[in-house]
Design a protein around this motif. Structure first.
Motif, PDB file in Angstrom:
ATOM      1  N   ALA A   1       0.914  -1.399   0.060  1.00 35.38           N
ATOM      2  CA  ALA A   1      -0.103   0.014  -0.037  1.00 35.38           C
ATOM      3  C   ALA A   1       0.948   1.427  -0.034  1.00 35.38           C
ATOM      4  O   ALA A   1       1.913   1.361   0.551  1.00 35.38           O
ATOM      5  N   PHE A   2       0.669   2.335  -0.936  1.00 32.35           N
ATOM      6  CA  PHE A   2       1.380   3.489  -0.860  1.00 32.35           C
ATOM      7  C   PHE A   2       0.222   4.721  -0.933  1.00 32.35           C
ATOM      8  O   PHE A   2      -0.749   4.768  -1.366  1.00 32.35           O
ATOM      9  N   LYS A   3       0.747   5.835  -0.238  1.00 27.65           N
ATOM     10  CA  LYS A   3      -0.121   6.817  -0.100  1.00 27.65           C
ATOM     11  C   LYS A   3      -0.236   7.539  -1.303  1.00 27.65           C
ATOM     12  O   LYS A   3       0.669   8.019  -2.156  1.00 27.65           O
ATOM     13  N   VAL A   4      -1.514   8.109  -1.411  1.00 25.66           N
ATOM     14  CA  VAL A   4      -1.590   8.999  -2.887  1.00 25.66           C
ATOM     15  C   VAL A   4      -2.299  10.252  -2.123  1.00 25.66           C
ATOM     16  O   VAL A   4      -2.504  10.693  -1.101  1.00 25.66           O
ATOM     17  N   ASN A   5      -2.944  10.985  -2.966  1.00 25.50           N
ATOM     18  CA  ASN A   5      -3.317  12.545  -2.799  1.00 25.50           C
ATOM     19  C   ASN A   5      -4.764  12.845  -2.818  1.00 25.50           C
ATOM     20  O   ASN A   5      -5.232  12.973  -4.082  1.00 25.50           O
ATOM     21  N   HIS A   6      -5.626  12.159  -2.004  1.00 28.75           N
ATOM     22  CA  HIS A   6      -7.088  12.477  -1.907  1.00 28.75           C
ATOM     23  C   HIS A   6      -7.472  13.610  -0.953  1.00 28.75           C
ATOM     24  O   HIS A   6      -6.549  14.137  -0.197  1.00 28.75           O
ATOM     25  N   ASN A   7      -8.798  13.881  -0.845  1.00 23.96           N
ATOM     26  CA  ASN A   7      -9.098  14.719   0.261  1.00 23.96           C
ATOM     27  C   ASN A   7      -9.212  14.130   1.534  1.00 23.96           C
ATOM     28  O   ASN A   7      -9.951  14.812   2.857  1.00 23.96           O
ATOM     29  N   ILE A   8      -9.188  12.904   1.921  1.00 20.53           N
ATOM     30  CA  ILE A   8      -8.989  12.010   3.125  1.00 20.53           C
ATOM     31  C   ILE A   8      -7.693  11.144   2.955  1.00 20.53           C
ATOM     32  O   ILE A   8      -7.338  10.951   1.805  1.00 20.53           O
TER      33      ILE A   8
ATOM     34  N   THR B   1      -0.747  -2.715 -10.440  1.00 22.44           N
ATOM     35  CA  THR B   1      -0.980  -1.599  -9.670  1.00 22.44           C
ATOM     36  C   THR B   1      -2.442  -0.941  -9.750  1.00 22.44           C
ATOM     37  O   THR B   1      -2.987  -0.985 -10.948  1.00 22.44           O
ATOM     38  N   TYR B   2      -2.974  -0.523  -8.631  1.00 20.18           N
ATOM     39  CA  TYR B   2      -4.446  -0.214  -8.561  1.00 20.18           C
ATOM     40  C   TYR B   2      -4.480   0.925  -7.867  1.00 20.18           C
ATOM     41  O   TYR B   2      -3.782   1.215  -6.666  1.00 20.18           O
ATOM     42  N   VAL B   3      -4.960   2.159  -8.566  1.00 23.32           N
ATOM     43  CA  VAL B   3      -5.184   3.499  -7.996  1.00 23.32           C
ATOM     44  C   VAL B   3      -6.464   4.187  -8.209  1.00 23.32           C
ATOM     45  O   VAL B   3      -7.013   3.994  -9.404  1.00 23.32           O
ATOM     46  N   THR B   4      -7.182   4.608  -7.046  1.00 16.34           N
ATOM     47  CA  THR B   4      -8.372   5.552  -7.528  1.00 16.34           C
ATOM     48  C   THR B   4      -8.314   6.479  -6.529  1.00 16.34           C
ATOM     49  O   THR B   4      -7.521   6.695  -5.526  1.00 16.34           O
ATOM     50  N   ASP B   5      -9.029   7.740  -6.843  1.00 12.40           N
ATOM     51  CA  ASP B   5      -9.215   8.751  -5.926  1.00 12.40           C
ATOM     52  C   ASP B   5      -8.040   9.511  -5.441  1.00 12.40           C
ATOM     53  O   ASP B   5      -7.672   9.261  -4.360  1.00 12.40           O
ATOM     54  N   SER B   6      -7.192  10.193  -6.459  1.00 12.16           N
ATOM     55  CA  SER B   6      -6.057  10.790  -6.186  1.00 12.16           C
ATOM     56  C   SER B   6      -5.913  11.757  -7.286  1.00 12.16           C
ATOM     57  O   SER B   6      -6.093  11.687  -8.391  1.00 12.16           O
ATOM     58  N   ARG B   7      -5.199  12.844  -6.959  1.00 10.67           N
ATOM     59  CA  ARG B   7      -4.531  13.749  -7.991  1.00 10.67           C
ATOM     60  C   ARG B   7      -2.982  13.040  -8.383  1.00 10.67           C
ATOM     61  O   ARG B   7      -2.652  11.967  -7.610  1.00 10.67           O
ATOM     62  N   PRO B   8      -2.596  13.105  -9.569  1.00 10.52           N
ATOM     63  CA  PRO B   8      -1.265  12.621  -9.894  1.00 10.52           C
ATOM     64  C   PRO B   8      -0.278  12.876  -8.851  1.00 10.52           C
ATOM     65  O   PRO B   8      -0.063  13.882  -8.409  1.00 10.52           O
ATOM     66  N   THR B   9       0.495  12.005  -8.705  1.00 10.23           N
ATOM     67  CA  THR B   9       1.723  12.113  -7.597  1.00 10.23           C
ATOM     68  C   THR B   9       2.784  11.266  -7.908  1.00 10.23           C
ATOM     69  O   THR B   9       2.727  10.276  -8.748  1.00 10.23           O
ATOM     70  N   ASP B  10       4.012  11.646  -7.446  1.00  8.43           N
ATOM     71  CA  ASP B  10       5.236  10.827  -7.693  1.00  8.43           C
ATOM     72  C   ASP B  10       5.422   9.338  -7.135  1.00  8.43           C
ATOM     73  O   ASP B  10       5.606   8.502  -7.908  1.00  8.43           O
ATOM     74  N   SER B  11       4.274   9.407  -5.944  1.00 10.76           N
ATOM     75  CA  SER B  11       4.382   7.828  -5.559  1.00 10.76           C
ATOM     76  C   SER B  11       3.681   7.149  -6.532  1.00 10.76           C
ATOM     77  O   SER B  11       3.830   5.677  -6.266  1.00 10.76           O
ATOM     78  N   ILE B  12       2.613   7.372  -7.146  1.00 10.06           N
ATOM     79  CA  ILE B  12       1.713   6.546  -8.007  1.00 10.06           C
ATOM     80  C   ILE B  12       2.638   6.312  -9.253  1.00 10.06           C
ATOM     81  O   ILE B  12       2.966   5.044  -9.574  1.00 10.06           O
TER      82      ILE B  12
ATOM     83  N   ALA C   1     -11.722  18.319 -11.286  1.00  4.86           N
ATOM     84  CA  ALA C   1     -10.682  17.231 -10.836  1.00  4.86           C
ATOM     85  C   ALA C   1      -9.534  17.919  -9.538  1.00  4.86           C
ATOM     86  O   ALA C   1      -9.530  17.231  -8.487  1.00  4.86           O
ATOM     87  N   ARG C   2      -9.178  18.815  -9.818  1.00  5.54           N
ATOM     88  CA  ARG C   2      -8.235  19.487  -8.799  1.00  5.54           C
ATOM     89  C   ARG C   2      -8.782  19.713  -7.478  1.00  5.54           C
ATOM     90  O   ARG C   2      -8.147  19.472  -6.338  1.00  5.54           O
ATOM     91  N   GLU C   3     -10.022  20.438  -7.539  1.00  2.00           N
ATOM     92  CA  GLU C   3     -10.738  20.808  -6.386  1.00  2.00           C
ATOM     93  C   GLU C   3     -11.087  19.431  -5.531  1.00  2.00           C
ATOM     94  O   GLU C   3     -11.268  19.760  -4.324  1.00  2.00           O
ATOM     95  N   ASN C   4     -11.647  18.682  -6.507  1.00  2.00           N
ATOM     96  CA  ASN C   4     -12.022  17.243  -5.763  1.00  2.00           C
ATOM     97  C   ASN C   4     -11.104  16.147  -5.363  1.00  2.00           C
ATOM     98  O   ASN C   4     -11.438  15.045  -4.858  1.00  2.00           O
ATOM     99  N   LYS C   5      -9.675  16.694  -5.649  1.00  2.00           N
ATOM    100  CA  LYS C   5      -8.844  15.556  -5.760  1.00  2.00           C
ATOM    101  C   LYS C   5      -9.097  14.265  -6.462  1.00  2.00           C
ATOM    102  O   LYS C   5      -8.989  13.108  -5.779  1.00  2.00           O
TER     103      LYS C   5
END
Length: 307
Positions: free
Chosen positions: A136-143, A206-217, A242-246
């Motif tokens: 698991a790796f941290k991404v950038n959502h509003n929670i 790899t599976y990613v949802t609910d995030s802004r683009p990040t280096d970690s992804i 998309a930016r406002e809602n992450k």
């Protein structure tokens, strides 16, 4: 090999023709479910897959469209006479959230075990499956939200000549090939590296949802055989939203796929307003050619490269 089924591709709310985002992965008789929004049980049945052998459920985060289907899933498992423990994995607060949801599913015939992720990343394996690693790796959502990678490692080829040259009896070969260290009655120690070649390329999902683009992804998806990523919006005027809602647009997902040099990308987690995701695929493919605007129930078997 790993079997992958993208059960649902919707975000925010289920639609008559689109279930909420959930992923099922099967390997060596074990099943891993990632996210469990409303309707996941129906999506499972529609895809012809069963909830009974699920060994672990991983959650990206605790918004309702990713976890509200859990009470019903637990009850279905209980009604199927499951007795073996179920492992739940998710961000900090997992046990508190699940206990609240279990107000409507209080009695189960099996134990629930919890693994709460802390920090920027966390890697673990399932019992008896050391070659199958989940990270698991941290991404950038509003929670607090995490993406997941799954690695199936592949050991090197067994070298018969090296085994013979080391004086290792044939009766030990199979055990060494499976990674076991052997100590003989006369005190000799044989290790797998004595008979195996260099580790070969495994399988990477790899599976990613609910995030802004990040280096970690990009870093964690690097070289993935399959990169499943949210593409919530296809309309070019939705970038600010998309930016406002992450969240991410399809084009941002494609840029990540290109940067990470993945083999293929599946878009998922569409906005309810996105009626026809394929409409936007040509422009996505201009960025990353091997992109797919998926539908519910898309299945693939990921295999090791041929020697």
């Amino acid at each position: 090999m790993i079997d992958v089924c993208l059960l649902g591709t919707g975000g925010m709310m289920p639609l008559p023709n689109r279930f909420l985002t959930a992923l099922m992965v099967r390997y060596n008789g074990k099943s891993i479910l990632v996210d469990c929004g409303e309707g996941t049980q129906i999506a499972l049945r529609k895809s012809g897959w069963s909830p009974k052998p699920i060994d672990v459920i991983c959650f990206t985060h605790y918004h309702a469209d990713h976890i509200s289907g859990l009470p019903g899933m637990l009850l279905t498992m209980g009604n199927a006479e499951r007795t073996e423990p179920l492992l739940l994995v998710g961000p900090k607060g997992l046990q508190r959230v699940v206990k609240a949801l279990r107000t409507i599913a209080p009695e189960l015939p099996f134990e629930i075990q919890y693994h709460e992720i802390e920090g920027d990343s966390d890697e673990f394996t399932l019992p008896g499956m050391n070659e199958f690693r989940i990270k698991a790796f941290k991404v950038n959502h509003n929670i607090l939200c995490y993406g997941y990678t799954m690695h199936l490692d592949r050991i090197g080829k067994f070298d018969v000549e090296r085994a013979k040259a080391s004086g290792i009896e044939m009766k030990f070969w199979n055990r060494l090939q499976k990674g076991e260290t052997i100590t003989t009655d006369d005190g000799k120690v044989f290790t797998p590296d004595m008979v195996l070649g260099e580790q070969r390329k495994g399988i990477h999902l790899t599976y990613v949802t609910d995030s802004r683009p990040t280096d970690s992804i990009a870093e964690n998806a690097e070289g993935s055989d399959l990169f499943i990523c949210e593409g919530m919006y296809g309309e070019e005027d939705k970038l600010q939203k998309a930016r406002e809602n992450k969240h991410m647009t399809m084009y941002e997902a494609a840029e990540l796929a290109k940067k990470a040099q993945v083999e293929q990308m599946w878009l998922t987690h569409y906005s309810p307003s996105l009626v026809n995701p394929k409409e936007y695929l040509p422009k996505v493919k201009d960025i990353f050619k091997n992109s797919v605007a998926t539908k519910d129930g898309r299945v693939i078997t990921l295999r090791f490269e041929e020697d």
